[in-house]
Design an enzyme around this catalytic site. Structure first.
Site, PDB file in Angstrom:
ATOM      1  N   GLU A 189      23.719 -52.180  65.435  1.00  0.00           N
ATOM      2  CA  GLU A 189      23.657 -53.548  64.888  1.00  0.00           C
ATOM      3  C   GLU A 189      24.375 -53.625  63.541  1.00  0.00           C
ATOM      4  OE1 GLU A 189      19.514 -54.771  65.027  1.00  0.00           O
ATOM      5  OE2 GLU A 189      19.765 -55.475  67.080  1.00  0.00           O
ATOM      6  N   GLU A 287      20.447 -54.280  73.771  1.00  0.00           N
ATOM      7  CA  GLU A 287      18.998 -54.334  73.550  1.00  0.00           C
ATOM      8  C   GLU A 287      18.493 -55.700  73.991  1.00  0.00           C
ATOM      9  OE1 GLU A 287      17.762 -53.600  69.522  1.00  0.00           O
ATOM     10  OE2 GLU A 287      18.988 -51.791  69.330  1.00  0.00           O
TER      11      GLU A 287
END
Ligand code: CA
Length: 654
Positions: A189, A287
């Site tokens: 991320e 995710e």
């Protein structure tokens, strides 16, 4: 078929050389379910990645967690995952998640050694590993990208050399252990930062060093970059463009997608399509997860619960709702250009005990099975140091608190074949009602049932409420009651607010227009409009929004005029939140026949902190005109003052 399968397994063993025996447990047909509805995902490629991040498993097992098969037998959780269609296991890798005394920071204490063990077990059952290098000693996400302690004094050249060496050595160790690595991530991320660096020029240098190491050690593995917040317009195109400009050698542009916060599936498809089409990259969701219950099971609060109100809830918090989210994310990515897979996040991270916080806390500290141990504070004092504890996602796992798989786990297999059994009621949507204290309480005869296929239909309901209860509600003044009922054998909730009649029209902007409110824009604000955004509304989905960049340009009043009020005493109430305001002069006020009869100061501080104030107990005579309103003046600070106004109430008193 059987013989052919054995031959394939043998070939795989030979390819792996020194690796342990591979006994692929991934099924070649539907696993079947009597209760889980799964709509088939059409045209799902055979090699579509259906992954599970299982990073916490070893710390969980060390804490005493046991995992079971659908048959109720204790068995390797990686075997259970494979048996239900999971093709890839994802694991995070932190450089050195331990303090000077060797105490683990928690979150699974996921170092390279753990990744190797998880990788070996995944490989044993025919799955491949996705290695998620955070390039940090602990959690890296859009909020923090802390440099590993050992690299903190390095310049960018030294740091990229160190990152190259760390990546190469870690992967070589995996290779030596016979781990089938399918994909490697360059950071986790990495929205605008990575490994302590915040300029893209430096991030690019680090990513390129990582990519080089992956290409050398596992030339067939895919190289992935990973970002979050697909809902932010143009953000992904911006990242992809920078990656291209800096010539980063990668294959997969991956996104997190948590439906509570990350926008619609349609938007997700659009942004991923954009990256695939413009930059020719493979795309995927790295995710996602969804709550199967709103209830916490490990005595450590969860990110999402029944009480979480500022989120989008597209599915009920049920096992079926969880499976529907996964199915729909898979369906979306499978139909995006170059869409290659979906990975569920931490479906195996369940409670380490059901007795007490104290008992669990001991295990979290000792084995790192909570999201952070107290030792994590030495590296990350502002987050881990303050809020260390257990799992914040145990209610989003795909195993129950005793380690048995939830029926939703079968979704990874059943998306390939469908399991379109007769839909039945899975949850009852909440009923929200408001009645005037002087009026009549009328509860509906039907409520909306959410079916297993996520459609809704009205079903009959019986409310558990007596005449005596209703009398108490009339007499109890302004408050909200949770009335339960039974519908289709499920519990229904009616949240009934007893209120004073509100004489304002369109009081919470739910008509989607401003009228009959009026705005006087004294400062020439950039944005001053009714906005449809549930997460920014006090109630409902609409509110009044304001924002302006230039100093002093937020200066307006919002008013509504009311005629023909019955004579009596009244109270006016309104709510506001906002930020970046600098010095402010905000107040709610009331005029009767043009003469101010009261004003009350109001404040804005930060997102989500609503200030609710009233002008209380003013008298109105027959035939008078009442104007209620709020006046907002902000000097502005930084990015320009912004705010939200909602729920004006004009109520009779007594
Ligand atoms: Ca928890």
């Amino acid at each position: 078929m059987g013989k052919r399968r054995i031959a394939m397994v043998l070939a795989a063993v030979m390819l792996l050389g020194c690796a342990g025996k591979v006994e692929s447990a991934i099924p070649t047909g539907p696993v079947g379910s009597d209760t889980l509805y799964v709509k088939k995902v059409e045209d799902l490629p055979d090699d579509f990645i259906l992954g599970m991040d299982a990073s916490s498993v070893i710390a969980e097992e060390q804490s005493g967690v046991r995992y079971y098969s659908f048959a109720g037998e204790e068995q390797d959780v990686f075997r259970t995952l494979a048996e239900n269609g999971v093709t890839h296991i994802r694991v995070r890798v932190w450089n050195h998640p331990y303090d000077a005394e060797g105490h683990g920071y928690g979150g699974g204490n996921n170092d390279v050694e753990k990744a190797i063990e998880i990788g070996r077990r995944a490989t044993k059952y025919g799955m491949r590993l996705i290695v998620d290098f955070h390039y940090s000693d602990f959690w890296a996400d859009p909020g923090k990208q802390m440099v590993p302690l050992a690299w903190k004094d390095m310049d960018i050249g030294e740091k990229s050399d160190a990152l190259y060496a760390f990546t190469a050595e870690s992967l070589k160790a995996m290779k030596k252990a016979g781990v089938a690595v399918g994909m490697v991530q360059l950071g986790n991320e990495t929205n605008g930062a990575m490994c302590g660096e915040k300029t893209f020029e430096k991030i690019a240098k680090l990513m390129q060093a990582g990519s080089k190491a992956v290409r050398e050690v596992f030339p067939k593995a895919l190289v992935a970059v990973h970002f979050a917040n697909p809902e932010r317009s143009d953000a992904y195109d911006g990242y992809a463009k920078k990656l291209e400009v800096f010539g980063i050698d990668y294959d997969v542009f991956a996104s997190s997608y948590y439906p509570y916060w990350h926008g619609t599936l349609e938007n997700l498809a659009n942004v991923l399509n954009g990256v695939a089409e413009t930059y020719g990259k493979k795309v995927m969701v790295m995710e996602t997860s969804y709550a199967y219950t709103g209830v916490d099971t490990d005595f450590s609060g969860n990110t999402i619960s029944d009480e979480t109100t500022t989120i989008i809830k597209d599915y009920p918090f049920t096992v079926q709702g969880q499976a529907n989210n996964v199915r729909n994310v898979i369906d979306t990515v499978a139909h995006v250009k170059n869409g290659i897979g979906v990975v569920y996040w931490e479906g195996t991270w369940i409670t380490v005990g059901t007795n007490s916080w104290e008992e669990n806390h001991e295990k979290w500290e000792k084995f790192g099975s909570g999201w952070a141990s107290s030792y994590g504070g030495s590296y990350d004092p502002n987050d881990a140091g303050k809020y260390y504890g257990g799992s914040a996602v145990d209610n989003q796992a795909m195993f129950d608190p005793s380690g048995s798989p939830l029926e939703s786990l079968k979704v990874f297999n059943l998306v390939r074949y469908g399991n379109e059994i007769e839909p039945r009621a899975d949850a009852i949507a909440d009923t929200v009602l408001a009645f005037d204290l002087k009026g009549k309480i009328e509860l509906p005869d039907t409520v909306d049932a959410v079916l297993t296929n996520n459609e809704t239909r009205p079903v009959p309901v019986v409310w558990n409420v007596s005449d005596a209860d209703l009398e108490k509600m009339y007499a109890g003044g302004v408050q909200t009651y949770d009335i339960t009922g039974t519908a289709e054998g499920l519990i229904a909730h009616a949240y009934v607010s007893m209120i004073n009649f509100n004489y304002l029209k369109n009081f919470g902007f739910e008509d989607g227009v401003l009228e009959p409110w009026r705005i006087e824009d004294r400062g020439g604000a950039d944005q001053l409009n009714v906005e449809n955004k549930i997460t920014d509304s006090l109630n409902g989905t609409y509110h009044m929004h304001f924002w302006s960049a230039k100093k002093g340009s937020v200066d307006f009043s919002l008013t509504q005029e009311v005629k023909d009020l019955p004579a009596g005493d009244y109270t006016f109430t309104i709510s506001i939140m906002g930020g970046d305001a600098g010095e402010t002069d905000i107040f709610c006020f009331v005029l009767v026949d043009g003469v101010e009869v009261g004003r009350t100061p109001m404040q804005i501080t930060s997102y989500g902190n609503w200030d609710t104030q009233s002008v209380a107990g003013f008298a109105v005579r027959e035939g008078q005109t009442v104007t209620v309103g709020i006046s907002v003046r902000c000097a502005g600070a930084g990015n320009g003052a912004w705010g939200k106004i909602d729920d004006g109430l004009l109520n009779g008193v007594g």
